[in-house]
Design a protein around this motif. Sequence first.
Motif, PDB file in Angstrom:
ATOM      1  N   GLN A  94      -1.729  14.542   2.139  1.00 43.37           N
ATOM      2  CA  GLN A  94      -3.081  14.009   2.319  1.00 43.37           C
ATOM      3  C   GLN A  94      -3.185  12.569   1.810  1.00 43.37           C
ATOM      4  O   GLN A  94      -3.907  11.757   2.366  1.00 43.37           O
ATOM      5  N   ALA A  95      -2.455  12.267   0.751  1.00 41.62           N
ATOM      6  CA  ALA A  95      -2.549  10.929   0.163  1.00 41.62           C
ATOM      7  C   ALA A  95      -1.576   9.948   0.790  1.00 41.62           C
ATOM      8  O   ALA A  95      -1.827   8.750   0.777  1.00 41.62           O
ATOM      9  N   PHE A  96      -0.502  10.445   1.347  1.00 41.84           N
ATOM     10  CA  PHE A  96       0.596   9.569   1.727  1.00 41.84           C
ATOM     11  C   PHE A  96       0.678   9.298   3.232  1.00 41.84           C
ATOM     12  O   PHE A  96       0.804   8.151   3.662  1.00 41.84           O
ATOM     13  N   TYR A 129     -14.910  18.048  -4.185  1.00 38.98           N
ATOM     14  CA  TYR A 129     -14.070  18.962  -3.401  1.00 38.98           C
ATOM     15  C   TYR A 129     -13.788  20.236  -4.203  1.00 38.98           C
ATOM     16  O   TYR A 129     -13.529  21.292  -3.632  1.00 38.98           O
ATOM     17  N   ALA A 151      -0.440   4.573  -0.791  1.00 43.15           N
ATOM     18  CA  ALA A 151      -1.173   5.815  -0.504  1.00 43.15           C
ATOM     19  C   ALA A 151      -2.605   5.474  -0.150  1.00 43.15           C
ATOM     20  O   ALA A 151      -3.075   4.363  -0.393  1.00 43.15           O
ATOM     21  N   THR A 152      -3.280   6.462   0.453  1.00 45.80           N
ATOM     22  CA  THR A 152      -4.710   6.283   0.740  1.00 45.80           C
ATOM     23  C   THR A 152      -5.487   7.368   0.012  1.00 45.80           C
ATOM     24  O   THR A 152      -4.898   8.232  -0.635  1.00 45.80           O
ATOM     25  N   SER A 153      -6.783   7.318   0.164  1.00 48.09           N
ATOM     26  CA  SER A 153      -7.643   8.333  -0.430  1.00 48.09           C
ATOM     27  C   SER A 153      -7.249   9.715   0.080  1.00 48.09           C
ATOM     28  O   SER A 153      -6.926   9.873   1.250  1.00 48.09           O
ATOM     29  N   PRO A 155      -1.512   9.292   5.798  1.00 41.68           N
ATOM     30  CA  PRO A 155      -2.462   8.391   6.478  1.00 41.68           C
ATOM     31  C   PRO A 155      -2.155   6.907   6.312  1.00 41.68           C
ATOM     32  O   PRO A 155      -2.693   6.087   7.044  1.00 41.68           O
ATOM     33  N   VAL A 156      -1.278   6.551   5.374  1.00 44.02           N
ATOM     34  CA  VAL A 156      -0.873   5.144   5.265  1.00 44.02           C
ATOM     35  C   VAL A 156      -0.206   4.706   6.571  1.00 44.02           C
ATOM     36  O   VAL A 156      -0.391   3.585   7.037  1.00 44.02           O
ATOM     37  N   THR A 193     -11.829  12.450   2.897  1.00 45.36           N
ATOM     38  CA  THR A 193     -12.612  11.544   3.734  1.00 45.36           C
ATOM     39  C   THR A 193     -13.883  11.079   3.038  1.00 45.36           C
ATOM     40  O   THR A 193     -14.643  10.299   3.584  1.00 45.36           O
ATOM     41  N   VAL A 214       0.859  -1.187   0.000  1.00 44.59           N
ATOM     42  CA  VAL A 214       0.000   0.000   0.000  1.00 44.59           C
ATOM     43  C   VAL A 214       0.893   1.234   0.000  1.00 44.59           C
ATOM     44  O   VAL A 214       1.729   1.378   0.891  1.00 44.59           O
ATOM     45  N   LEU A 245      -7.350  12.446  -6.649  1.00 39.46           N
ATOM     46  CA  LEU A 245      -6.581  11.525  -5.797  1.00 39.46           C
ATOM     47  C   LEU A 245      -7.464  10.799  -4.793  1.00 39.46           C
ATOM     48  O   LEU A 245      -6.971  10.064  -3.955  1.00 39.46           O
ATOM     49  N   SER A 246      -8.760  11.037  -4.856  1.00 39.85           N
ATOM     50  CA  SER A 246      -9.657  10.423  -3.869  1.00 39.85           C
ATOM     51  C   SER A 246     -10.331   9.173  -4.379  1.00 39.85           C
ATOM     52  O   SER A 246     -11.259   8.675  -3.770  1.00 39.85           O
ATOM     53  N   GLY A 247      -9.907   8.666  -5.505  1.00 35.51           N
ATOM     54  CA  GLY A 247     -10.489   7.427  -6.004  1.00 35.51           C
ATOM     55  C   GLY A 247     -11.696   7.665  -6.885  1.00 35.51           C
ATOM     56  O   GLY A 247     -12.297   8.740  -6.854  1.00 35.51           O
ATOM     57  N   ASP A 262     -15.963   1.717   2.504  1.00 34.63           N
ATOM     58  CA  ASP A 262     -16.500   2.800   1.669  1.00 34.63           C
ATOM     59  C   ASP A 262     -18.010   2.630   1.524  1.00 34.63           C
ATOM     60  O   ASP A 262     -18.523   1.516   1.473  1.00 34.63           O
ATOM     61  N   GLU A 318      -7.587   0.156   8.578  1.00 31.82           N
ATOM     62  CA  GLU A 318      -6.988   1.479   8.804  1.00 31.82           C
ATOM     63  C   GLU A 318      -5.461   1.419   8.794  1.00 31.82           C
ATOM     64  O   GLU A 318      -4.809   2.438   8.746  1.00 31.82           O
ATOM     65  N   ARG A 319      -4.913   0.244   8.896  1.00 32.67           N
ATOM     66  CA  ARG A 319      -3.447   0.132   8.915  1.00 32.67           C
ATOM     67  C   ARG A 319      -2.984  -0.983   7.997  1.00 32.67           C
ATOM     68  O   ARG A 319      -2.359  -1.947   8.434  1.00 32.67           O
ATOM     69  N   ALA A 330      -3.135   6.711  10.586  1.00 33.59           N
ATOM     70  CA  ALA A 330      -4.519   6.777  10.094  1.00 33.59           C
ATOM     71  C   ALA A 330      -5.230   8.043  10.560  1.00 33.59           C
ATOM     72  O   ALA A 330      -6.050   8.611   9.844  1.00 33.59           O
ATOM     73  N   THR A 356     -10.347   4.515  -0.014  1.00 34.51           N
ATOM     74  CA  THR A 356      -9.596   3.759  -1.018  1.00 34.51           C
ATOM     75  C   THR A 356      -8.129   3.708  -0.631  1.00 34.51           C
ATOM     76  O   THR A 356      -7.666   4.532   0.161  1.00 34.51           O
TER      77      THR A 356
END
Lengths: 345, 176
Positions: free
Chosen positions: B35-37, B92, A126-128, B39-40, A131, A124, B82-84, A177, A259-260, B43, A135
């Motif tokens: 913002q994208a990186f 946004y 990156a994340t979304s 939170p990996v 909020t 993994v 970048l939010s999917g 989601d 979340e992790r 959280a 993803t």
Amino acid sequence: MPGIPSRHKSIFLLTGVVLLQVLLLALQIKRDSEGRLIRVWTVGAFSPFERAGNHGIGHLRETWRHYFALQNASRENEQLRRENDELKMQVNQLQSKAIEADRLELLLNFHKSHENVPMLGARVIATSAGTASATIMLDRGSKDHIKKNMGVITPEGVVGKVVEVYDNTSEVLLLTDKDSGVGAMLGNSRVQSPVGGAGEPLLVMKYVANDDTVNIGERVVTSGMDKIFPRDLPIGTITDIKPGNPFKSIRIRPSANLERLEEVIVLLTLQPLQMNQETETTKPSASVATKAGETAKPSPSAANKPAVEAAKSPTSGTVAKPASATATPAPVPASDNAAAAVKPE
Amino acid sequence: MNDAFDIRNMESHIEVHKFRGGAIVGAALLALMFQAFVPVYFAKAAMIDLPLLITIYFGLSRRNPSTGLLLGMVIGLLQDSLSGPTVPLGLYGIAKTIIGYLASSIGARLDTEHPAARFALTIIFFGLHQGIVLLTRRILLAQSSVWFTMHLAAAAVVNAIVAVFLFALLDHLRKS
């Protein structure tokens, strides 16, 4: 803009820009593939930095762990700590071996049940960015034979499914989601009902009739009805049950720590997974499962709803393609990370 | 005669700040990366809406509604991208366009340099941003969401605290 007072120009500009974006939204709602190009560009531009950042943080963590954090220890403490560390290490080794054995057992059982299902480990990165969605971005893409709608799991349970694929990265819609959904059933009573996200850490199970027996702490597993995930993969544990009309309101804590997540497994197939090979495999509750055909008892009041619901949801809906249109990808080279080791021969 | 010049004439005590070359673009891209990186690994960091804070800061500092709203639009659309795929482009984008405009307009009328003012304004803008996102989801996308949760309230306060320190940091990017 002739004729418009200078101080009103910005209001006209604001109105125009907002209207343009509303139009953009409307176009996307009507035609799902709109905006694809800008996504490709943006993701393509950002993913190298995210990868670099991921590696950088990894190196920093390792450096800190192996050098700086230990440098400040005094000699005396070092001696005692060494002894303590040795003991701890033995305990940790035993614990990690036990955990690893459990994980491998899960994977082995999973492989035995689905020997024809190729898998690939992915990291993994990156994340979304907001909020509004849940993803994650993986460091594997179409070059690694990942395709849209492929299922994503960890040894602990279901994670989600691939919703976008780029050359070197792919995007996974997590179970949490709002638009997510997976075919599920209760571990004990085998009552079927889809499970979906609610935009929060807990999942929601829909369409379980009030007269069905459900207990807090009961496990929820995949039903295999969505044709993405094989049956009996753990989804989560029931944490809250409230009576509703006409269905119960059931909330589930996901088995996988969504979340992790750092490493996941992608199921490299779009073909509906064979269910007639199910054995008493993954979890103790799986032993409750009987042969295909007499397996899950659908909720009497919602006999067909789970399948219909699962087919509608983005997580499962698009898989209802003919199997012939979605060939199994060719085997790929082994990954360099640990999770890649799950790829079958 | 541009807007900024008008504003200076009307509100002679309000200073319009200029920034070093590439500062705005760099800060916006870094915010999106964060913002994208981040939170990996953490959280809880997802609670901080750094692109929003950047939009607010440059809106308040530049004090030009046109550039403020355009900056908000670009940052918002990039965040959408970048939010999917479940987040349509514009969700946004619209919210940050409006926030950029309002921040610039308010920045042209009030002194927003004091940390207390920045704290209060960030809470207000955060709430407004969430409101616009929610309205857009309800009206245009037909998605239901709750108006208020304790998590949102906590997020507003956390963002405001971060904003106070972040804005002080960003002040160093101004041309003296």
